[in-house]
Design a protein around this motif. Structure first.
Motif, PDB file in Angstrom:
ATOM      1  N   VAL A  19     -50.928  44.330 -73.229  1.00 42.63           N
ATOM      2  CA  VAL A  19     -49.740  43.525 -72.977  1.00 42.63           C
ATOM      3  C   VAL A  19     -49.970  42.059 -73.318  1.00 42.63           C
ATOM      4  CG1 VAL A  19     -48.152  42.695 -71.180  1.00 42.63           C
ATOM      5  CG2 VAL A  19     -48.886  45.084 -71.196  1.00 42.63           C
ATOM      6  N   PHE A  20     -51.158  41.535 -73.037  1.00 39.48           N
ATOM      7  CA  PHE A  20     -51.372  40.082 -73.104  1.00 39.48           C
ATOM      8  C   PHE A  20     -51.272  39.537 -74.528  1.00 39.48           C
ATOM      9  CE2 PHE A  20     -54.010  36.160 -72.855  1.00 39.48           C
ATOM     10  CZ  PHE A  20     -53.211  35.485 -71.935  1.00 39.48           C
ATOM     11  N   ILE A  21     -51.807  40.251 -75.509  1.00 41.53           N
ATOM     12  CA  ILE A  21     -51.775  39.742 -76.884  1.00 41.53           C
ATOM     13  C   ILE A  21     -50.340  39.647 -77.404  1.00 41.53           C
ATOM     14  CG2 ILE A  21     -52.499  40.191 -79.262  1.00 41.53           C
ATOM     15  CD1 ILE A  21     -55.085  41.358 -78.159  1.00 41.53           C
ATOM     16  N   PRO A  27     -51.388  31.639 -66.278  1.00 42.10           N
ATOM     17  CA  PRO A  27     -52.089  31.249 -67.511  1.00 42.10           C
ATOM     18  C   PRO A  27     -51.161  31.192 -68.720  1.00 42.10           C
ATOM     19  CG  PRO A  27     -52.712  33.480 -66.836  1.00 42.10           C
ATOM     20  CD  PRO A  27     -51.956  32.872 -65.707  1.00 42.10           C
ATOM     21  N   GLY A  28     -50.197  32.111 -68.792  1.00 39.59           N
ATOM     22  CA  GLY A  28     -49.276  32.094 -69.913  1.00 39.59           C
ATOM     23  C   GLY A  28     -48.450  30.821 -69.957  1.00 39.59           C
ATOM     24  N   HIS A  29     -47.839  30.463 -68.839  1.00 40.54           N
ATOM     25  CA  HIS A  29     -47.001  29.265 -68.808  1.00 40.54           C
ATOM     26  C   HIS A  29     -47.822  28.000 -69.014  1.00 40.54           C
ATOM     27  CE1 HIS A  29     -42.843  30.311 -68.099  1.00 40.54           C
ATOM     28  NE2 HIS A  29     -43.194  31.240 -67.226  1.00 40.54           N
ATOM     29  N   VAL A  30     -49.033  27.944 -68.460  1.00 40.48           N
ATOM     30  CA  VAL A  30     -49.892  26.767 -68.668  1.00 40.48           C
ATOM     31  C   VAL A  30     -50.167  26.582 -70.152  1.00 40.48           C
ATOM     32  CG1 VAL A  30     -52.210  25.841 -68.313  1.00 40.48           C
ATOM     33  CG2 VAL A  30     -50.936  26.776 -66.379  1.00 40.48           C
ATOM     34  N   LEU A  76     -48.863  42.168 -64.668  1.00 42.58           N
ATOM     35  CA  LEU A  76     -47.872  41.249 -65.230  1.00 42.58           C
ATOM     36  C   LEU A  76     -47.829  39.932 -64.460  1.00 42.58           C
ATOM     37  CD1 LEU A  76     -44.991  43.813 -65.936  1.00 42.58           C
ATOM     38  CD2 LEU A  76     -46.692  42.916 -67.542  1.00 42.58           C
ATOM     39  N   MET A  77     -47.973  39.987 -63.140  1.00 42.00           N
ATOM     40  CA  MET A  77     -47.961  38.758 -62.346  1.00 42.00           C
ATOM     41  C   MET A  77     -49.158  37.867 -62.657  1.00 42.00           C
ATOM     42  SD  MET A  77     -45.237  38.401 -60.549  1.00 42.00           S
ATOM     43  CE  MET A  77     -45.838  36.978 -59.655  1.00 42.00           C
ATOM     44  N   ASP A 135     -44.733  51.095 -75.119  1.00 43.86           N
ATOM     45  CA  ASP A 135     -44.090  50.438 -73.983  1.00 43.86           C
ATOM     46  C   ASP A 135     -44.738  49.098 -73.677  1.00 43.86           C
ATOM     47  OD1 ASP A 135     -41.994  52.183 -73.179  1.00 43.86           O
ATOM     48  OD2 ASP A 135     -43.477  53.587 -72.405  1.00 43.86           O
ATOM     49  N   ASN A 136     -46.031  48.964 -73.980  1.00 36.70           N
ATOM     50  CA  ASN A 136     -46.763  47.743 -73.660  1.00 36.70           C
ATOM     51  C   ASN A 136     -46.573  46.634 -74.688  1.00 36.70           C
ATOM     52  OD1 ASN A 136     -47.824  48.993 -71.391  1.00 36.70           O
ATOM     53  ND2 ASN A 136     -49.694  49.637 -72.427  1.00 36.70           N
ATOM     54  N   VAL A 137     -46.247  46.989 -75.912  1.00 37.70           N
ATOM     55  CA  VAL A 137     -46.249  45.990 -76.989  1.00 37.70           C
ATOM     56  C   VAL A 137     -44.894  45.786 -77.645  1.00 37.70           C
ATOM     57  CG1 VAL A 137     -48.685  46.446 -77.481  1.00 37.70           C
ATOM     58  CG2 VAL A 137     -46.934  47.690 -78.748  1.00 37.70           C
TER      59      VAL A 137
END
Length: 487
Positions: free
Chosen positions: A72-74, A393-396, A387-388, A221-223
């Motif tokens: 999911v993260f990439i 880190p994503g928004h930062v 996801l939480m 579903d993840n990407v």
């Protein structure tokens, strides 16, 4: 024949996780389906043996926290940087003459950006489920499903884009007490061109990502949903800005151009509807899938009205709007797509598990507590935690990227970062909790969440995101944080 299709069901040790019983019942359901399919020459609608075996393997080899996070993260980062650039584009184009002269364009923006949730993300969820069920394994299946869905979203995009423009015109007219006909034509024509081209291009990309993910043994579903959103915002904003500018410059010289564009697109709707109706994969969505996309458009339009008001008050808010809305929409779309696929694998539409259960038990499965949703032991709670963990880190990364590209113009103070992150956490947590309840409720009511859930969730995320962002900027202004620029 029976022995060749026998599937060994796992034993549940005493120390197993609570979802082991669910896995066992799921496997028993698959085995029963295979047996019924073998005894029936016309196996239309039954799960093929090969697909059933893959489902059993998927259930036994359940995804771990780490595997979900990596997958999911990439795509989440890729989508996030797309939203960062979309925010920078919005920050720039808000000062273009056409946007200052036709303020309704600002009201229209959230509705157009929300279309990626209404159409492309819904397409991604729908195709991901079909791929995971083995319905896109042959070339003929891929062509039929993809072509049918592309024509479907083209017809939906034209209708919703036109309605979104009308809503923006009405809201702008209420605000200014007047409606200029030339501006109304430009708004409608710009909206139609933008949604038509963006939906076609993004639909092709989404379908390609899902086919490629299936080929690489990656759960689509993840990407798929983050990738579908990665180019959605910036594509829509770029198209809207240049098309509206071109049409605005044509006033007085080619006044017939905008009405002609509107007429061509409206006359093309029956063609797209006819093609989608002939395809069995999209016929049901064509007749029953309008309520979610139209309802979601109306919700996003309310967010657009808030954005139009806040842009005139706070100079720096526009650049963060696509980011906070996009991150929330992307994460909840992943959760929605995964829950929908799991329900499709576990039971028939209208039943929450493979066995018979009382209404009281099913109600408890739908309306769970926040503690169960975030701290439970099942797979959906684990995905929620994954996801939480990506929110902060994503928004930062995204907001400091904006600050770097703007060469410090945003002046991010520590107070701003904390307040912004609190707003983002509240938004995502609310969406993920609502998603679980909404999707299970839809399933119980025999509403396919692949077609209906994501539009409502992403539009609610847009409205919640811009509202929380407005509250954050207002709070910072009240506590005299001079990094918030006010006109």
């Amino acid at each position: 024949m029976a022995s060749s299709n026998h599937i060994q069901t796992p034993n549940c040790p005493k120390s197993s996780e609570p979802n082991c019983g669910l896995e066992h019942s799921t496997i028993e359901m698959v085995v029963a389906t295979i047996a019924e399919s073998e005894n029936n020459e016309n196996d239309n609608g039954k799960i093929p043996v090969k697909v059933a075996e893959e489902i059993v393997k998927d259930v036994q080899a359940e995804e771990t926290f780490f595997s979900i996070a990596i997958q999911v993260f990439i795509p989440f980062l890729i989508a996030g940087f797309g939203m960062v650039f979309a925010g920078l584009v919005l920050d720039r184009i808000q000062h273009w003459p056409v946007f200052e002269e036709i303020s309704e364009l600002v009201i229209l923006i959230p509705a157009l950006l929300g279309l990626k949730g209404n159409l492309e993300m819904t397409l991604a969820s729908r195709l991901s489920t079909q791929a995971n069920l083995g319905h896109m394994d042959t070339t003929q299946q891929k062509i039929s499903i993809i072509v049918g869905n592309l024509t479907l979203i083209q017809s939906q995009a034209i209708v919703v884009g036109f309605l979104g423009a009308l809503v923006a015109i009405i809201m702008g007219g209420i605000k200014s007490n007047e409606v200029e006909l030339d501006h109304a034509y430009i708004l409608c024509a710009s909206s139609l061109i933008t949604v038509s081209i963006a939906s076609f291009v993004l639909g092709l990309i989404t379908a390609g990502v899902i086919v490629f993910s299936r080929h690489c043994k990656i759960n689509p579903d993840n990407v798929a949903t983050p990738i579908a959103a990665s180019l959605g915002d910036i594509t829509s904003l770029t198209l809207l800005s240049y098309v509206s500018t071109f049409l605005y410059d044509s006033i007085g010289q080619q006044d017939w151009l905008a009405p002609l564009i509107i007429a061509v697109y409206i006359l093309a709707i029956p063609l797209w509807v006819w093609i989608a109706k002939k395809n069995p994969q999209t016929r049901e969505v064509l007749f029953h899938g309008w309520t979610p996309v139209v309802g979601a458009m109306l919700i996003s339009s309310i967010g657009g009205l808030i954005l139009d008001f806040m842009v005139s008050r706070f100079e720096g808010i526009a650049v963060f709007q696509p980011v906070i809305n996009g991150v929330g929409g992307n994460l909840v779309a992943v959760q929605s797509s995964r829950i929908s696929t799991a329900l499709h694998k576990e039971a028939e539409l209208g039943m929450l598990n493979s066995g018979n259960s009382h209404d009281e038990d099913e109600t408890k499965k739908i309306f769970i507590s926040p503690m169960t949703a975030f701290c439970g032991h099942d797979g959906h709670a684990r995905t929620t935690r994954v996801l939480m963990t990506m929110v902060i880190p994503g928004h930062v990364i995204f907001i400091y990227t904006i600050d770097y590209i703007k060469d410090g113009d945003t002046s991010l103070s520590s107070v701003f970062v904390v307040v912004y992150l609190l707003a983002a956490i509240m938004q995502v947590a609310t969406l993920l909790y609502v998603a679980y309840i909404m999707i299970h409720w839809m399933w119980k009511k025999k509403i396919d969440p692949d077609n209906s859930a994501i539009p409502y969730l992403t539009s609610a995320g847009d409205l919640l995101g811009i509202t929380l962002l407005a509250i954050a900027f207002q709070f910072l202004y009240l506590v005299s944080d001079h990094d918030v620029q006010v006109d």
